[in-house]
Design a protein around this motif. Structure first.
Motif, PDB file in Angstrom:
ATOM      1  N   MET A  98     -11.648  -1.572 -19.003  1.00 46.15           N
ATOM      2  CA  MET A  98     -12.214  -0.353 -18.414  1.00 46.15           C
ATOM      3  C   MET A  98     -11.191   0.277 -17.455  1.00 46.15           C
ATOM      4  O   MET A  98     -10.582  -0.422 -16.653  1.00 46.15           O
ATOM      5  CB  MET A  98     -13.508  -0.678 -17.661  1.00 46.15           C
ATOM      6  CG  MET A  98     -14.175   0.534 -17.013  1.00 46.15           C
ATOM      7  SD  MET A  98     -15.683   0.127 -16.105  1.00 46.15           S
ATOM      8  CE  MET A  98     -16.754  -0.336 -17.466  1.00 46.15           C
ATOM      9  N   THR A  99     -11.019   1.570 -17.566  1.00 44.15           N
ATOM     10  CA  THR A  99     -10.088   2.267 -16.683  1.00 44.15           C
ATOM     11  C   THR A  99     -10.646   2.318 -15.270  1.00 44.15           C
ATOM     12  O   THR A  99     -11.791   2.718 -15.065  1.00 44.15           O
ATOM     13  CB  THR A  99      -9.841   3.704 -17.181  1.00 44.15           C
ATOM     14  OG1 THR A  99      -9.367   3.662 -18.519  1.00 44.15           O
ATOM     15  CG2 THR A  99      -8.810   4.415 -16.314  1.00 44.15           C
ATOM     16  N   PRO A 100      -9.870   1.906 -14.271  1.00 43.99           N
ATOM     17  CA  PRO A 100     -10.388   1.902 -12.898  1.00 43.99           C
ATOM     18  C   PRO A 100     -10.515   3.305 -12.327  1.00 43.99           C
ATOM     19  O   PRO A 100      -9.945   4.272 -12.856  1.00 43.99           O
ATOM     20  CB  PRO A 100      -9.340   1.091 -12.135  1.00 43.99           C
ATOM     21  CG  PRO A 100      -8.083   1.290 -12.915  1.00 43.99           C
ATOM     22  CD  PRO A 100      -8.503   1.379 -14.352  1.00 43.99           C
ATOM     23  N   LEU A 101     -11.251   3.413 -11.247  1.00 42.39           N
ATOM     24  CA  LEU A 101     -11.281   4.633 -10.451  1.00 42.39           C
ATOM     25  C   LEU A 101     -10.079   4.626  -9.502  1.00 42.39           C
ATOM     26  O   LEU A 101      -9.493   3.576  -9.229  1.00 42.39           O
ATOM     27  CB  LEU A 101     -12.578   4.715  -9.656  1.00 42.39           C
ATOM     28  CG  LEU A 101     -13.856   4.842 -10.480  1.00 42.39           C
ATOM     29  CD1 LEU A 101     -15.087   4.717  -9.587  1.00 42.39           C
ATOM     30  CD2 LEU A 101     -13.889   6.159 -11.240  1.00 42.39           C
ATOM     31  N   GLY A 102      -9.725   5.787  -8.999  1.00 40.71           N
ATOM     32  CA  GLY A 102      -8.601   5.907  -8.083  1.00 40.71           C
ATOM     33  C   GLY A 102      -9.058   6.345  -6.706  1.00 40.71           C
ATOM     34  O   GLY A 102      -9.950   7.193  -6.583  1.00 40.71           O
ATOM     35  N   VAL A 103      -8.458   5.766  -5.670  1.00 38.12           N
ATOM     36  CA  VAL A 103      -8.768   6.129  -4.293  1.00 38.12           C
ATOM     37  C   VAL A 103      -7.460   6.374  -3.548  1.00 38.12           C
ATOM     38  O   VAL A 103      -6.587   5.494  -3.494  1.00 38.12           O
ATOM     39  CB  VAL A 103      -9.576   5.021  -3.584  1.00 38.12           C
ATOM     40  CG1 VAL A 103      -9.819   5.401  -2.121  1.00 38.12           C
ATOM     41  CG2 VAL A 103     -10.902   4.795  -4.299  1.00 38.12           C
ATOM     42  N   ILE A 104      -7.326   7.562  -2.994  1.00 43.81           N
ATOM     43  CA  ILE A 104      -6.155   7.901  -2.180  1.00 43.81           C
ATOM     44  C   ILE A 104      -6.459   7.549  -0.732  1.00 43.81           C
ATOM     45  O   ILE A 104      -7.446   8.024  -0.163  1.00 43.81           O
ATOM     46  CB  ILE A 104      -5.820   9.396  -2.311  1.00 43.81           C
ATOM     47  CG1 ILE A 104      -5.454   9.723  -3.756  1.00 43.81           C
ATOM     48  CG2 ILE A 104      -4.669   9.774  -1.377  1.00 43.81           C
ATOM     49  CD1 ILE A 104      -5.297  11.205  -4.031  1.00 43.81           C
ATOM     50  N   LEU A 105      -5.629   6.708  -0.158  1.00 42.95           N
ATOM     51  CA  LEU A 105      -5.828   6.264   1.221  1.00 42.95           C
ATOM     52  C   LEU A 105      -5.169   7.264   2.168  1.00 42.95           C
ATOM     53  O   LEU A 105      -3.951   7.333   2.281  1.00 42.95           O
ATOM     54  CB  LEU A 105      -5.240   4.867   1.413  1.00 42.95           C
ATOM     55  CG  LEU A 105      -5.835   3.765   0.524  1.00 42.95           C
ATOM     56  CD1 LEU A 105      -5.113   2.452   0.762  1.00 42.95           C
ATOM     57  CD2 LEU A 105      -7.332   3.615   0.771  1.00 42.95           C
ATOM     58  N   ALA A 106      -6.016   8.040   2.844  1.00 45.31           N
ATOM     59  CA  ALA A 106      -5.530   9.082   3.763  1.00 45.31           C
ATOM     60  C   ALA A 106      -6.172   8.926   5.134  1.00 45.31           C
ATOM     61  O   ALA A 106      -6.300   9.899   5.879  1.00 45.31           O
ATOM     62  CB  ALA A 106      -5.836  10.459   3.186  1.00 45.31           C
ATOM     63  N   GLY A 107      -6.556   7.701   5.472  1.00 50.70           N
ATOM     64  CA  GLY A 107      -7.274   7.478   6.726  1.00 50.70           C
ATOM     65  C   GLY A 107      -6.408   7.118   7.909  1.00 50.70           C
ATOM     66  O   GLY A 107      -6.912   6.848   8.993  1.00 50.70           O
ATOM     67  N   GLY A 108      -5.071   7.097   7.722  1.00 47.57           N
ATOM     68  CA  GLY A 108      -4.174   6.735   8.813  1.00 47.57           C
ATOM     69  C   GLY A 108      -4.132   7.789   9.911  1.00 47.57           C
ATOM     70  O   GLY A 108      -4.511   8.943   9.709  1.00 47.57           O
ATOM     71  N   ARG A 109      -3.607   7.387  11.069  1.00 47.50           N
ATOM     72  CA  ARG A 109      -3.588   8.284  12.221  1.00 47.50           C
ATOM     73  C   ARG A 109      -2.308   9.086  12.360  1.00 47.50           C
ATOM     74  O   ARG A 109      -2.211   9.977  13.201  1.00 47.50           O
ATOM     75  CB  ARG A 109      -3.842   7.474  13.498  1.00 47.50           C
ATOM     76  CG  ARG A 109      -5.249   6.907  13.553  1.00 47.50           C
ATOM     77  CD  ARG A 109      -5.487   6.026  14.752  1.00 47.50           C
ATOM     78  NE  ARG A 109      -4.766   4.765  14.651  1.00 47.50           N
ATOM     79  CZ  ARG A 109      -4.892   3.773  15.536  1.00 47.50           C
ATOM     80  NH1 ARG A 109      -5.695   3.912  16.575  1.00 47.50           N
ATOM     81  NH2 ARG A 109      -4.219   2.641  15.387  1.00 47.50           N
ATOM     82  N   ALA A 110      -1.277   8.775  11.558  1.00 44.76           N
ATOM     83  CA  ALA A 110      -0.023   9.542  11.514  1.00 44.76           C
ATOM     84  C   ALA A 110       0.593   9.729  12.894  1.00 44.76           C
ATOM     85  O   ALA A 110       1.066  10.808  13.237  1.00 44.76           O
ATOM     86  CB  ALA A 110      -0.260  10.907  10.848  1.00 44.76           C
ATOM     87  N   THR A 111       0.640   8.667  13.687  1.00 45.41           N
ATOM     88  CA  THR A 111       1.124   8.784  15.061  1.00 45.41           C
ATOM     89  C   THR A 111       2.592   9.191  15.129  1.00 45.41           C
ATOM     90  O   THR A 111       2.997   9.932  16.025  1.00 45.41           O
ATOM     91  CB  THR A 111       0.918   7.460  15.808  1.00 45.41           C
ATOM     92  OG1 THR A 111       1.501   6.389  15.049  1.00 45.41           O
ATOM     93  CG2 THR A 111      -0.568   7.174  15.998  1.00 45.41           C
ATOM     94  N   ARG A 112       3.400   8.719  14.164  1.00 46.64           N
ATOM     95  CA  ARG A 112       4.825   9.071  14.184  1.00 46.64           C
ATOM     96  C   ARG A 112       5.089  10.493  13.716  1.00 46.64           C
ATOM     97  O   ARG A 112       6.198  11.006  13.840  1.00 46.64           O
ATOM     98  CB  ARG A 112       5.626   8.072  13.345  1.00 46.64           C
ATOM     99  CG  ARG A 112       5.866   6.753  14.076  1.00 46.64           C
ATOM    100  CD  ARG A 112       6.686   5.801  13.232  1.00 46.64           C
ATOM    101  NE  ARG A 112       5.885   5.162  12.203  1.00 46.64           N
ATOM    102  CZ  ARG A 112       6.371   4.315  11.298  1.00 46.64           C
ATOM    103  NH1 ARG A 112       7.667   4.029  11.291  1.00 46.64           N
ATOM    104  NH2 ARG A 112       5.581   3.753  10.403  1.00 46.64           N
ATOM    105  N   MET A 113       4.062  11.116  13.148  1.00 45.67           N
ATOM    106  CA  MET A 113       4.194  12.510  12.713  1.00 45.67           C
ATOM    107  C   MET A 113       3.492  13.449  13.681  1.00 45.67           C
ATOM    108  O   MET A 113       3.298  14.631  13.379  1.00 45.67           O
ATOM    109  CB  MET A 113       3.599  12.672  11.315  1.00 45.67           C
ATOM    110  CG  MET A 113       4.333  11.918  10.232  1.00 45.67           C
ATOM    111  SD  MET A 113       5.920  12.649   9.809  1.00 45.67           S
ATOM    112  CE  MET A 113       5.384  14.005   8.774  1.00 45.67           C
TER     113      MET A 113
END
Length: 202
Positions: A1-16
Motif C-alpha cells: 500500500m502506498t503510504p501517505l505523506g506528511v511534511i514536517l513544518a512545525g519547527g521554530r526556525a530560530t536561526r532564520m
C-alpha cells in the motif's frame, strides 16, 4: 500500500529569525513548494504538520496537522500527528519530509520501503564525503501500528528520534548518488545562497 505523506513544518526556525522557514524562496519557489512537488507524486495523499494559525497555509489545500503533544516536542510530535491522521484515513504508514529540504530524492518512498526493518520503520541516510554516514531522521517511513508506542514515549519525555527508531530496529536507506547531499537543508540565511547553487543540480 502506498503510504501517505506528511511534511514536517512545525519547527521554530530560530536561526532564520523565526516564522515559517518553508515559506522562504529558493530558485523562484518557496521551499515548501519544492518539497510538495517532490513528495506528492510519491504518496497517496499529503498533509502538513504545522503549529499556530492553520489559515496561513490554507492555500496548499491539504490538511494542516498541529502537534498533539503539549510544548515543543520536536519532529517526533509531528510524526505522531501524521500517524494519527493516517490512522483516521485507514492508511498503514506515512513518509515524512522536512519543509526546509528542497532537493530530497524523487525515489525517497520506494527506497525507504525497500529498506524497512522488521517493524516497518526506515530512515534516510547519506554519506558526508569523509567516509561517514549521516542519518536524516526527519525523512522516514513510519508504520501506523507504532503510533501508541510513540505517544507513550513522547509523554514520557523522549525527544530524540533515533533513540526511539533504534529501539524498534529501523532500517536505513542510503542515498549517495546525486553528486551532492540531497538532504541539504536550509537552516540559515547563508544556506539560501547554497540552495540557489544546488537548484541547478537537483
Amino acid at each position: 500500500m502506498t503510504p501517505l505523506g506528511v511534511i514536517l513544518a512545525g519547527g521554530r526556525a530560530t536561526r532564520m529569525g523565526g516564522g515559517d522557514k518553508g515559506l522562504r524562496v529558493v530558485a523562484g519557489q518557496r521551499l515548501i513548494d519544492h518539497v510538495i512537488a517532490r513528495l506528492k507524486p510519491q504518496v497517496a495523499g499529503l498533509a502538513i504538520n504545522a503549529n499556530g494559525d492553520p489559515s496561513r497555509l490554507a492555500e496548499f489545500g491539504v490538511p494542516i496537522l498541529p502537534d498533539s503533544v503539549e510544548g515543543y516536542a520536536g519532529p517526533l510530535a509531528g510524526v505522531l500527528a501524521g500517524l494519527d491522521w493516517a490512522a483516521g484515513q485507514g492508511a498503514e504508514a506515512i513518509v515524512t519530509a522536512a519543509a526546509d529540504t528542497p532537493f530530497f530524492p524523487r525515489d525517497l518512498v520506494t527506497r525507504l520501503q525497500a529498506a524497512a526493518g522488521p517493524s516497518g520503520l526506515a530512515l534516510a541516510a547519506s554519506p558526508d564525503g569523509a567516509g561517514r554516514i549521516w542519518q536524516h531522521p526527519t525523512f522516514g517511513l513510519w508504520p501506523v501500528a507504532l503510533r501508541e508506542d510513540l505517544r507513550t514515549a513522547l509523554r514520557g519525555g523522549l525527544r530524540k528520534i533515533v533513540v526511539w527508531t533504534d529501539r524498534h530496529g529501523a532500517g536505513r536507506a542510503e542515498f549517495g548518488d546525486a553528486g551532492f547531499d540531497p538532504f541539504f537543508n536550509v537552516n540559515s540565511p547563508e544556506d539560501i545562497a547554497r540552495a540557489e547553487e544546488l537548484a541547478g543540480l537537483a
